[in-house]
Motif scaffolding. Sequence first.
Motif, PDB file in Angstrom:
ATOM      1  N   ALA A  12       0.834  -1.203   0.000  1.00 57.41           N
ATOM      2  CA  ALA A  12       0.000   0.000   0.000  1.00 57.41           C
ATOM      3  C   ALA A  12       0.865   1.248   0.000  1.00 57.41           C
ATOM      4  N   THR A  13       0.465   2.217  -0.788  1.00 62.46           N
ATOM      5  CA  THR A  13       1.158   3.503  -0.806  1.00 62.46           C
ATOM      6  C   THR A  13       0.715   4.313   0.403  1.00 62.46           C
ATOM      7  N   PRO A  14       1.449   5.362   0.750  1.00 59.77           N
ATOM      8  CA  PRO A  14       1.015   6.182   1.889  1.00 59.77           C
ATOM      9  C   PRO A  14      -0.380   6.784   1.705  1.00 59.77           C
ATOM     10  N   GLU A  15      -0.751   7.114   0.453  1.00 58.88           N
ATOM     11  CA  GLU A  15      -2.089   7.643   0.208  1.00 58.88           C
ATOM     12  C   GLU A  15      -3.161   6.599   0.504  1.00 58.88           C
ATOM     13  N   GLN A  16      -2.858   5.334   0.173  1.00 64.31           N
ATOM     14  CA  GLN A  16      -3.819   4.258   0.406  1.00 64.31           C
ATOM     15  C   GLN A  16      -3.886   3.855   1.877  1.00 64.31           C
ATOM     16  N   SER A  17      -2.958   4.310   2.672  1.00 62.99           N
ATOM     17  CA  SER A  17      -2.967   4.011   4.100  1.00 62.99           C
ATOM     18  C   SER A  17      -3.659   5.093   4.912  1.00 62.99           C
ATOM     19  N   SER A  18      -4.178   6.117   4.241  1.00 63.77           N
ATOM     20  CA  SER A  18      -4.837   7.198   4.980  1.00 63.77           C
ATOM     21  C   SER A  18      -6.148   6.710   5.576  1.00 63.77           C
ATOM     22  N   LYS A  19      -6.535   7.328   6.665  1.00 63.44           N
ATOM     23  CA  LYS A  19      -7.761   6.925   7.360  1.00 63.44           C
ATOM     24  C   LYS A  19      -9.000   7.197   6.514  1.00 63.44           C
ATOM     25  N   ILE A  20      -8.974   8.255   5.723  1.00 61.78           N
ATOM     26  CA  ILE A  20     -10.123   8.564   4.865  1.00 61.78           C
ATOM     27  C   ILE A  20     -10.291   7.477   3.806  1.00 61.78           C
ATOM     28  N   PHE A  21      -9.182   7.032   3.214  1.00 60.08           N
ATOM     29  CA  PHE A  21      -9.253   6.000   2.185  1.00 60.08           C
ATOM     30  C   PHE A  21      -9.730   4.670   2.772  1.00 60.08           C
ATOM     31  N   ILE A  89     -19.246   6.918  -0.291  1.00 51.77           N
ATOM     32  CA  ILE A  89     -19.000   7.754  -1.467  1.00 51.77           C
ATOM     33  C   ILE A  89     -18.499   9.133  -1.035  1.00 51.77           C
ATOM     34  N   LEU A  90     -19.084   9.677   0.010  1.00 48.11           N
ATOM     35  CA  LEU A  90     -18.632  10.974   0.526  1.00 48.11           C
ATOM     36  C   LEU A  90     -17.179  10.896   0.987  1.00 48.11           C
ATOM     37  N   ALA A  91     -16.812   9.812   1.668  1.00 42.20           N
ATOM     38  CA  ALA A  91     -15.417   9.633   2.079  1.00 42.20           C
ATOM     39  C   ALA A  91     -14.504   9.523   0.857  1.00 42.20           C
ATOM     40  N   GLY A  92     -14.974   8.868  -0.189  1.00 40.00           N
ATOM     41  CA  GLY A  92     -14.195   8.770  -1.423  1.00 40.00           C
ATOM     42  C   GLY A  92     -14.006  10.113  -2.103  1.00 40.00           C
ATOM     43  N   VAL A  93     -15.044  10.939  -2.076  1.00 41.90           N
ATOM     44  CA  VAL A  93     -14.937  12.281  -2.643  1.00 41.90           C
ATOM     45  C   VAL A  93     -13.932  13.111  -1.845  1.00 41.90           C
ATOM     46  N   LEU A  94     -13.983  12.999  -0.529  1.00 44.12           N
ATOM     47  CA  LEU A  94     -13.021  13.726   0.313  1.00 44.12           C
ATOM     48  C   LEU A  94     -11.591  13.245   0.060  1.00 44.12           C
ATOM     49  N   TYR A  95     -11.432  11.943  -0.090  1.00 39.93           N
ATOM     50  CA  TYR A  95     -10.113  11.390  -0.384  1.00 39.93           C
ATOM     51  C   TYR A  95      -9.609  11.895  -1.733  1.00 39.93           C
ATOM     52  N   ALA A  96     -10.470  11.879  -2.746  1.00 41.71           N
ATOM     53  CA  ALA A  96     -10.066  12.358  -4.070  1.00 41.71           C
ATOM     54  C   ALA A  96      -9.690  13.836  -4.029  1.00 41.71           C
ATOM     55  N   TYR A  97     -10.442  14.608  -3.262  1.00 45.20           N
ATOM     56  CA  TYR A  97     -10.132  16.040  -3.167  1.00 45.20           C
ATOM     57  C   TYR A  97      -8.790  16.250  -2.473  1.00 45.20           C
ATOM     58  N   ASN A  98      -8.520  15.495  -1.423  1.00 50.18           N
ATOM     59  CA  ASN A  98      -7.237  15.616  -0.726  1.00 50.18           C
ATOM     60  C   ASN A  98      -6.076  15.166  -1.595  1.00 50.18           C
ATOM     61  N   HIS A 100      -6.084  14.702  -5.221  1.00 52.24           N
ATOM     62  CA  HIS A 100      -5.958  15.296  -6.557  1.00 52.24           C
ATOM     63  C   HIS A 100      -6.310  16.781  -6.595  1.00 52.24           C
ATOM     64  N   GLY A 101      -6.939  17.294  -5.575  1.00 54.27           N
ATOM     65  CA  GLY A 101      -7.369  18.680  -5.592  1.00 54.27           C
ATOM     66  C   GLY A 101      -8.652  18.894  -6.376  1.00 54.27           C
ATOM     67  N   ALA A 102      -9.306  17.799  -6.773  1.00 54.85           N
ATOM     68  CA  ALA A 102     -10.574  17.870  -7.492  1.00 54.85           C
ATOM     69  C   ALA A 102     -11.533  16.870  -6.865  1.00 54.85           C
ATOM     70  N   LEU A 103     -12.821  17.169  -6.953  1.00 55.27           N
ATOM     71  CA  LEU A 103     -13.809  16.281  -6.339  1.00 55.27           C
ATOM     72  C   LEU A 103     -13.945  14.959  -7.067  1.00 55.27           C
ATOM     73  N   THR A 104     -13.744  14.952  -8.365  1.00 57.02           N
ATOM     74  CA  THR A 104     -13.868  13.717  -9.127  1.00 57.02           C
ATOM     75  C   THR A 104     -13.013  13.798 -10.390  1.00 57.02           C
ATOM     76  N   SER A 105     -12.657  12.622 -10.911  1.00 56.70           N
ATOM     77  CA  SER A 105     -11.912  12.569 -12.165  1.00 56.70           C
ATOM     78  C   SER A 105     -12.740  11.896 -13.257  1.00 56.70           C
ATOM     79  N   PHE A 106     -13.984  11.545 -12.938  1.00 59.32           N
ATOM     80  CA  PHE A 106     -14.921  10.900 -13.861  1.00 59.32           C
ATOM     81  C   PHE A 106     -14.344   9.626 -14.471  1.00 59.32           C
ATOM     82  N   SER A 107     -13.677   8.832 -13.632  1.00 58.39           N
ATOM     83  CA  SER A 107     -13.192   7.524 -14.094  1.00 58.39           C
ATOM     84  C   SER A 107     -14.355   6.538 -14.093  1.00 58.39           C
ATOM     85  N   ALA A 108     -14.119   5.356 -14.642  1.00 57.50           N
ATOM     86  CA  ALA A 108     -15.181   4.342 -14.723  1.00 57.50           C
ATOM     87  C   ALA A 108     -15.699   3.963 -13.345  1.00 57.50           C
ATOM     88  N   LYS A 109     -14.798   3.840 -12.380  1.00 54.85           N
ATOM     89  CA  LYS A 109     -15.244   3.449 -11.040  1.00 54.85           C
ATOM     90  C   LYS A 109     -16.090   4.541 -10.394  1.00 54.85           C
TER      91      LYS A 109
END
Length: 158
Positions: A12-21, A89-98, A100-109
Amino acid sequence: MTAIVSERFSPATPEQSSKIFIGHLLLTMIGVAMLLIGLAFGALYQMQDRAMKAKKRGALYEWIPNLRVLDLVSYRSMVLGFAIYSAGILAGVLYAYNRHGALTSFSAKEVGALVAWVAFAAILQSHLSGTFRTRKTAGIALVAFLAIVVSIFGISRG
């Protein structure tokens, strides 16, 4: 698991070890499990209802609970699963914002998760309005299930 996938898991990368993720993963997995349990009990309701209307006793008739129990379990698990899935989903949005600096990247997932959320919201709304046991709702349930599959298997590598 590695024997099945035939690929080694990367650490796991450090980003994937965050509590939000981690919270995002746990909440969405539990929410999806509850929603799929609700769909399964809804499908059992449909099968039992058709068998009763046709006055036929199927092979599983004795094993399937009565319609009232099936409806209650389906609705309650979907309500609870929808709330937990929404928090995930809200936690995922917060993680993405932290990250990437954006709320979503509109990926398939992300699109799959959003479509599933909207489909489950439509199913719950149809349950509240009394039109839950129609073919249209069964179609929406299929869309919701397929959207969940896309959001799970649409995970990008790297």
